[in-house]
Scaffold this motif. Sequence first.
Motif, PDB file in Angstrom:
ATOM      1  N   ARG A  79      16.806  43.696 -24.135  1.00 58.51           N
ATOM      2  CA  ARG A  79      17.129  42.660 -23.007  1.00 58.51           C
ATOM      3  C   ARG A  79      15.959  42.204 -22.281  1.00 58.51           C
ATOM      4  O   ARG A  79      15.816  40.960 -21.814  1.00 58.51           O
ATOM      5  CB  ARG A  79      18.021  43.372 -22.053  1.00 58.51           C
ATOM      6  CG  ARG A  79      18.466  42.617 -20.734  1.00 58.51           C
ATOM      7  CD  ARG A  79      19.625  43.085 -20.065  1.00 58.51           C
ATOM      8  NE  ARG A  79      20.966  42.946 -20.718  1.00 58.51           N
ATOM      9  CZ  ARG A  79      22.252  43.202 -20.533  1.00 58.51           C
ATOM     10  NH1 ARG A  79      22.133  44.428 -19.450  1.00 58.51           N
ATOM     11  NH2 ARG A  79      23.036  43.046 -21.291  1.00 58.51           N
ATOM     12  N   PHE A  80      15.172  43.167 -21.920  1.00 62.49           N
ATOM     13  CA  PHE A  80      14.001  42.856 -21.187  1.00 62.49           C
ATOM     14  C   PHE A  80      12.531  42.263 -22.010  1.00 62.49           C
ATOM     15  O   PHE A  80      11.705  41.526 -21.219  1.00 62.49           O
ATOM     16  CB  PHE A  80      13.684  43.865 -20.240  1.00 62.49           C
ATOM     17  CG  PHE A  80      14.502  44.111 -19.077  1.00 62.49           C
ATOM     18  CD1 PHE A  80      14.530  43.230 -17.852  1.00 62.49           C
ATOM     19  CD2 PHE A  80      15.781  44.692 -19.294  1.00 62.49           C
ATOM     20  CE1 PHE A  80      15.536  43.396 -16.962  1.00 62.49           C
ATOM     21  CE2 PHE A  80      16.480  44.982 -18.182  1.00 62.49           C
ATOM     22  CZ  PHE A  80      16.685  44.051 -17.200  1.00 62.49           C
ATOM     23  N   ARG A  84      13.939  38.709 -23.075  1.00 62.70           N
ATOM     24  CA  ARG A  84      13.044  38.438 -21.735  1.00 62.70           C
ATOM     25  C   ARG A  84      14.256  37.846 -20.670  1.00 62.70           C
ATOM     26  O   ARG A  84      13.728  36.997 -20.207  1.00 62.70           O
ATOM     27  CB  ARG A  84      12.028  37.449 -22.113  1.00 62.70           C
ATOM     28  CG  ARG A  84      10.850  37.906 -22.934  1.00 62.70           C
ATOM     29  CD  ARG A  84       9.630  36.995 -22.985  1.00 62.70           C
ATOM     30  NE  ARG A  84       9.139  36.837 -21.613  1.00 62.70           N
ATOM     31  CZ  ARG A  84       8.299  37.698 -21.205  1.00 62.70           C
ATOM     32  NH1 ARG A  84       7.574  38.770 -21.721  1.00 62.70           N
ATOM     33  NH2 ARG A  84       7.498  37.315 -20.040  1.00 62.70           N
ATOM     34  N   CYS A  85      15.360  38.527 -20.818  1.00 62.11           N
ATOM     35  CA  CYS A  85      16.391  38.172 -19.668  1.00 62.11           C
ATOM     36  C   CYS A  85      16.990  36.872 -19.890  1.00 62.11           C
ATOM     37  O   CYS A  85      17.867  36.576 -18.901  1.00 62.11           O
ATOM     38  CB  CYS A  85      15.774  38.291 -18.285  1.00 62.11           C
ATOM     39  SG  CYS A  85      15.225  39.857 -17.905  1.00 62.11           S
ATOM     40  N   MET A  88      20.897  37.195 -20.691  1.00 62.90           N
ATOM     41  CA  MET A  88      21.590  37.618 -19.356  1.00 62.90           C
ATOM     42  C   MET A  88      21.790  36.383 -18.432  1.00 62.90           C
ATOM     43  O   MET A  88      22.621  36.425 -17.741  1.00 62.90           O
ATOM     44  CB  MET A  88      20.897  38.799 -18.911  1.00 62.90           C
ATOM     45  CG  MET A  88      21.643  39.489 -17.788  1.00 62.90           C
ATOM     46  SD  MET A  88      21.070  41.184 -17.439  1.00 62.90           S
ATOM     47  CE  MET A  88      19.205  40.781 -17.078  1.00 62.90           C
ATOM     48  N   SER A  89      20.650  35.943 -18.203  1.00 66.97           N
ATOM     49  CA  SER A  89      20.654  34.772 -17.305  1.00 66.97           C
ATOM     50  C   SER A  89      21.733  33.580 -17.414  1.00 66.97           C
ATOM     51  O   SER A  89      22.350  33.216 -16.535  1.00 66.97           O
ATOM     52  CB  SER A  89      19.137  33.992 -17.022  1.00 66.97           C
ATOM     53  OG  SER A  89      18.983  33.284 -18.266  1.00 66.97           O
ATOM     54  N   TYR A  99      17.102  34.845 -11.028  1.00 66.29           N
ATOM     55  CA  TYR A  99      16.639  34.705 -12.482  1.00 66.29           C
ATOM     56  C   TYR A  99      15.201  35.330 -12.357  1.00 66.29           C
ATOM     57  O   TYR A  99      14.580  36.104 -13.302  1.00 66.29           O
ATOM     58  CB  TYR A  99      16.462  33.406 -12.977  1.00 66.29           C
ATOM     59  CG  TYR A  99      15.799  32.911 -14.175  1.00 66.29           C
ATOM     60  CD1 TYR A  99      16.162  33.719 -15.515  1.00 66.29           C
ATOM     61  CD2 TYR A  99      14.531  32.249 -14.162  1.00 66.29           C
ATOM     62  CE1 TYR A  99      15.682  33.197 -16.706  1.00 66.29           C
ATOM     63  CE2 TYR A  99      13.881  32.066 -15.216  1.00 66.29           C
ATOM     64  CZ  TYR A  99      14.393  32.696 -16.502  1.00 66.29           C
ATOM     65  OH  TYR A  99      13.500  32.278 -17.695  1.00 66.29           O
ATOM     66  N   MET A 102      15.086  39.089 -11.959  1.00 68.62           N
ATOM     67  CA  MET A 102      15.104  39.698 -13.287  1.00 68.62           C
ATOM     68  C   MET A 102      13.939  39.720 -14.012  1.00 68.62           C
ATOM     69  O   MET A 102      13.199  40.440 -14.892  1.00 68.62           O
ATOM     70  CB  MET A 102      16.287  39.282 -13.756  1.00 68.62           C
ATOM     71  CG  MET A 102      17.653  39.152 -13.655  1.00 68.62           C
ATOM     72  SD  MET A 102      18.034  41.064 -12.986  1.00 68.62           S
ATOM     73  CE  MET A 102      17.914  41.652 -14.684  1.00 68.62           C
ATOM     74  N   LYS A 103      12.951  38.491 -13.818  1.00 66.83           N
ATOM     75  CA  LYS A 103      11.971  38.283 -14.757  1.00 66.83           C
ATOM     76  C   LYS A 103      10.853  39.148 -14.254  1.00 66.83           C
ATOM     77  O   LYS A 103       9.857  39.589 -15.143  1.00 66.83           O
ATOM     78  CB  LYS A 103      11.427  36.641 -14.730  1.00 66.83           C
ATOM     79  CG  LYS A 103      12.185  35.658 -15.424  1.00 66.83           C
ATOM     80  CD  LYS A 103      11.745  35.946 -16.889  1.00 66.83           C
ATOM     81  CE  LYS A 103      12.105  34.798 -17.720  1.00 66.83           C
ATOM     82  NZ  LYS A 103      11.843  34.852 -19.443  1.00 66.83           N
ATOM     83  N   ILE A 106      10.556  42.703 -16.146  1.00 66.79           N
ATOM     84  CA  ILE A 106      10.179  42.858 -17.398  1.00 66.79           C
ATOM     85  C   ILE A 106       8.909  43.721 -17.589  1.00 66.79           C
ATOM     86  O   ILE A 106       8.880  44.659 -18.491  1.00 66.79           O
ATOM     87  CB  ILE A 106       9.885  41.512 -17.804  1.00 66.79           C
ATOM     88  CG1 ILE A 106      11.026  40.538 -18.259  1.00 66.79           C
ATOM     89  CG2 ILE A 106       9.082  41.335 -19.323  1.00 66.79           C
ATOM     90  CD1 ILE A 106      11.050  39.033 -18.673  1.00 66.79           C
TER      91      ILE A 106
END
Length: 203
Positions: A79-80, A84-85, A88-89, A99, A102-103, A106
């Motif tokens: 996911r990360f 890189r999300c 999920m975004s 967003y 979440m970034k 990482i």
Amino acid sequence: MADIQYKFDDRYPYGPKGKAPWITLNGKDYADSQLIIEFLGKEFRKDFCNSLSKEEKAVSRAMQIMAEEHVLFGLGWWRFVVDRCESMSVLMELSFFEYLFMKSLIKKIRKSLWLQGFGRHNDNEKIEIIRKDIEAISNYLGTKKFLNGDIPCETDCSLFGMLSQFVWGAPGSPFESMVKNDYPNLLQYCYRMKEKFWPDWEQ
């Protein structure tokens, strides 16, 4: 499952230990899913595994720890680090600021995976490690409705929480493909849990 009334609040995603999930009861915060379960069991006099034998409880605990402390690394890596999300975004319809938040995780997640050791493996090794975990869950589940038979227990919640991320929350990942194509009993298991406890899932 335990018939404990609750109210969902998504304003503060991370609790006092910087993790999710967490709860507030009578003005006091509690963090870590396992500690929360144990606390609620004592507070409301609930036994979430009262139908299990000692052997089944032992296996269930091992399965739960494998999911929460091992398989989780595979999900976090995909996911990360890989995705890189981005997925999920879209799935969560994150706002611009959510967003960015979440970034911002990482680099932290990548470092955590490296320190833990999982991040030091190459991609094929990472995938194979998690595949063996998924296969172990599939083999133990077999043809049973839930992990230990016809009645779900707290470990089913942990396993569903992880496997459901692969089924519905990690599109394009090798783990999604595994559950959907290689281990169909786990896919059916996810649908059973979803239908039993989240009949309003699509709402």
